[in-house]
Design a protein around this motif. Structure first.
Motif, mmCIF file in Angstrom:
data_model
loop_
_atom_site.group_PDB
_atom_site.id
_atom_site.type_symbol
_atom_site.label_atom_id
_atom_site.label_comp_id
_atom_site.label_asym_id
_atom_site.label_seq_id
_atom_site.Cartn_x
_atom_site.Cartn_y
_atom_site.Cartn_z
ATOM 1 N N VAL A 1 0.837 -1.207 0.000
ATOM 2 C CA VAL A 1 0.000 0.000 0.000
ATOM 3 C C VAL A 1 0.871 1.256 0.000
ATOM 4 O O VAL A 1 0.554 2.234 -0.680
ATOM 5 C CB VAL A 1 -0.966 -0.011 1.205
ATOM 6 N N LEU A 2 1.967 1.233 0.722
ATOM 7 C CA LEU A 2 2.888 2.367 0.698
ATOM 8 C C LEU A 2 3.438 2.585 -0.705
ATOM 9 O O LEU A 2 3.564 3.735 -1.169
ATOM 10 C CB LEU A 2 4.046 2.137 1.680
ATOM 11 N N GLY A 3 3.767 1.493 -1.388
ATOM 12 C CA GLY A 3 4.268 1.602 -2.756
ATOM 13 C C GLY A 3 3.231 2.165 -3.703
ATOM 14 O O GLY A 3 3.531 3.041 -4.534
ATOM 15 N N TRP A 4 2.005 1.701 -3.576
ATOM 16 C CA TRP A 4 0.925 2.207 -4.442
ATOM 17 C C TRP A 4 0.641 3.674 -4.149
ATOM 18 O O TRP A 4 0.386 4.453 -5.072
ATOM 19 C CB TRP A 4 -0.335 1.377 -4.236
ATOM 20 N N TYR A 5 0.699 4.031 -2.894
ATOM 21 C CA TYR A 5 0.416 5.422 -2.513
ATOM 22 C C TYR A 5 1.459 6.378 -3.095
ATOM 23 O O TYR A 5 1.151 7.525 -3.425
ATOM 24 C CB TYR A 5 0.375 5.546 -0.992
ATOM 25 N N LYS A 6 2.680 5.920 -3.234
ATOM 26 C CA LYS A 6 3.744 6.751 -3.795
ATOM 27 C C LYS A 6 3.616 6.922 -5.305
ATOM 28 O O LYS A 6 4.044 7.938 -5.861
ATOM 29 C CB LYS A 6 5.109 6.149 -3.464
ATOM 30 N N THR A 7 3.039 5.925 -5.981
ATOM 31 C CA THR A 7 3.033 5.943 -7.447
ATOM 32 C C THR A 7 1.673 6.237 -8.073
ATOM 33 O O THR A 7 1.616 6.689 -9.222
ATOM 34 C CB THR A 7 3.543 4.596 -7.991
ATOM 35 N N ASP A 8 0.595 5.987 -7.360
ATOM 36 C CA ASP A 8 -0.745 6.167 -7.934
ATOM 37 C C ASP A 8 -1.071 7.656 -8.033
ATOM 38 O O ASP A 8 -0.976 8.395 -7.059
ATOM 39 C CB ASP A 8 -1.795 5.460 -7.071
ATOM 40 N N THR A 9 -1.459 8.078 -9.209
ATOM 41 C CA THR A 9 -1.787 9.495 -9.426
ATOM 42 C C THR A 9 -3.286 9.750 -9.516
ATOM 43 O O THR A 9 -3.700 10.899 -9.701
ATOM 44 C CB THR A 9 -1.118 9.995 -10.721
ATOM 45 N N LEU B 1 -6.553 4.680 -0.534
ATOM 46 C CA LEU B 1 -5.315 4.143 0.043
ATOM 47 C C LEU B 1 -4.997 4.815 1.373
ATOM 48 O O LEU B 1 -4.438 4.187 2.282
ATOM 49 C CB LEU B 1 -4.157 4.329 -0.943
ATOM 50 N N VAL B 2 -5.350 6.077 1.486
ATOM 51 C CA VAL B 2 -5.133 6.808 2.736
ATOM 52 C C VAL B 2 -5.883 6.132 3.885
ATOM 53 O O VAL B 2 -5.360 6.012 5.000
ATOM 54 C CB VAL B 2 -5.574 8.277 2.595
ATOM 55 N N TYR B 3 -7.104 5.687 3.623
ATOM 56 C CA TYR B 3 -7.879 5.030 4.673
ATOM 57 C C TYR B 3 -7.180 3.769 5.164
ATOM 58 O O TYR B 3 -7.189 3.460 6.364
ATOM 59 C CB TYR B 3 -9.276 4.691 4.163
ATOM 60 N N LEU C 1 1.795 9.840 4.905
ATOM 61 C CA LEU C 1 0.668 10.767 4.912
ATOM 62 C C LEU C 1 1.139 12.192 5.189
ATOM 63 O O LEU C 1 0.702 13.142 4.529
ATOM 64 C CB LEU C 1 -0.355 10.338 5.964
ATOM 65 N N GLY C 2 2.026 12.345 6.167
ATOM 66 C CA GLY C 2 2.521 13.677 6.504
ATOM 67 C C GLY C 2 3.277 14.317 5.360
ATOM 68 O O GLY C 2 3.099 15.515 5.067
ATOM 69 N N GLU C 3 4.110 13.546 4.680
ATOM 70 C CA GLU C 3 4.879 14.093 3.562
ATOM 71 C C GLU C 3 3.991 14.426 2.368
ATOM 72 O O GLU C 3 4.278 15.368 1.623
ATOM 73 C CB GLU C 3 5.975 13.112 3.165
ATOM 74 N N SER C 4 2.914 13.674 2.189
ATOM 75 C CA SER C 4 1.993 14.002 1.096
ATOM 76 C C SER C 4 1.258 15.309 1.371
ATOM 77 O O SER C 4 0.925 16.053 0.444
ATOM 78 C CB SER C 4 0.989 12.861 0.890
ATOM 79 N N ARG D 1 -5.967 14.864 -0.278
ATOM 80 C CA ARG D 1 -5.095 15.563 0.670
ATOM 81 C C ARG D 1 -5.833 15.827 1.986
ATOM 82 O O ARG D 1 -5.261 15.689 3.067
ATOM 83 C CB ARG D 1 -4.624 16.874 0.050
ATOM 84 N N SER D 2 -7.101 16.204 1.902
ATOM 85 C CA SER D 2 -7.889 16.443 3.113
ATOM 86 C C SER D 2 -8.055 15.159 3.918
ATOM 87 O O SER D 2 -8.020 15.175 5.155
ATOM 88 C CB SER D 2 -9.264 17.012 2.743
ATOM 89 N N THR D 3 -8.227 14.050 3.212
ATOM 90 C CA THR D 3 -8.361 12.761 3.882
ATOM 91 C C THR D 3 -7.065 12.382 4.581
ATOM 92 O O THR D 3 -7.078 11.891 5.712
ATOM 93 C CB THR D 3 -8.757 11.672 2.871
ATOM 94 N N ALA D 4 -5.935 12.618 3.930
ATOM 95 C CA ALA D 4 -4.635 12.343 4.552
ATOM 96 C C ALA D 4 -4.462 13.189 5.811
ATOM 97 O O ALA D 4 -3.963 12.711 6.839
ATOM 98 C CB ALA D 4 -3.512 12.625 3.561
#
Length: 203
Positions: free
Chosen positions: A95-103, A111-113, A127-130, A145-148
């Motif tokens: 999930v971390l990998g997908w979160y970094k690459t999914d646009t 994915l944030v959830y 989440l913080g860096e995003s 972004r609001s969800t993160a």
């Protein structure tokens, strides 16, 4: 200083109060998520409660109540959306990998959830860096972004009953709604150190 806000839902006449204490930012929750475990399966076992919602926007006095599979209905919706895109198991590493690459904004929001449900420091850093990333501060990414921003609350410790007023910020989920960015800024180095140590152990 104690500040209390009252919020009334247009579908529900009951008031909701959010309390904020000024004070130091608490340290992060250091809950290391187990490797090679599906996030939703783990969440269901650890918290067997079931969330619910009113699909027609009606309160308890009328309308249908839908009981969800997980403690948070957001996890149900994430599962429904992501099942058509990513194969199980949904481990933290994947999930971390997908979160970094999914646009795709919608996919990122779901994915944030999943990341929020882990309470793992690696998820908190992601989440913080995003939130800090100015390239993601766009209208298209607003919901994600609001969800993160909101899910970072899962990493802020709950205040203890014996805590003195003003010692910890208290708000949504008993933590600190509106304090997330300050909290992440104050705890980022510590979180990154934990992540580095975990990566070293893995290597």
């Amino acid at each position: 200083m104690l500040i209390v806000f009252e919020h009334r839902n247009k579908f529900d006449s009951r008031p909701y109060y959010f309390r904020f204490h000024s004070g130091p930012v608490p340290p992060p929750i250091e809950e290391i998520f187990p490797a090679n475990i599906d996030i939703l399966e783990y969440a269901a076992k650890k918290n067997p409660q079931h969330g619910s919602y009113y699909p027609n926007g009606v309160g308890e006095n009328g309308g249908q109540t839908v009981t969800c599979k997980y403690y948070s209905c957001r996890l149900d919706w994430a599962e429904q959306f992501l099942s058509t895109k990513y194969p199980r198991p949904w481990t933290l590493e994947k999930v971390l990998g997908w979160y970094k690459t999914d646009t795709d904004p919608k996919a990122r929001q779901q994915l944030v959830y999943l990341l929020g449900a882990t309470r793992d420091p690696r998820a908190a850093v992601a989440l913080g860096e995003s939130i800090e990333d100015i390239h993601l501060n766009t209208l298209e990414m607003f919901d994600a972004r609001s969800t993160a921003h909101r899910e970072l609350l899962n990493f802020i410790p709950m205040p203890k009953c014996e805590d003195e007023p003003g010692e910890l910020p208290v708000g949504l989920q008993g933590r600190g709604e509106g304090y997330q960015e300050e909290w992440f800024c104050n705890n980022k180095a510590r979180l990154q150190k934990i992540c580095a140590n975990l990566a070293g152990m893995k290597g």
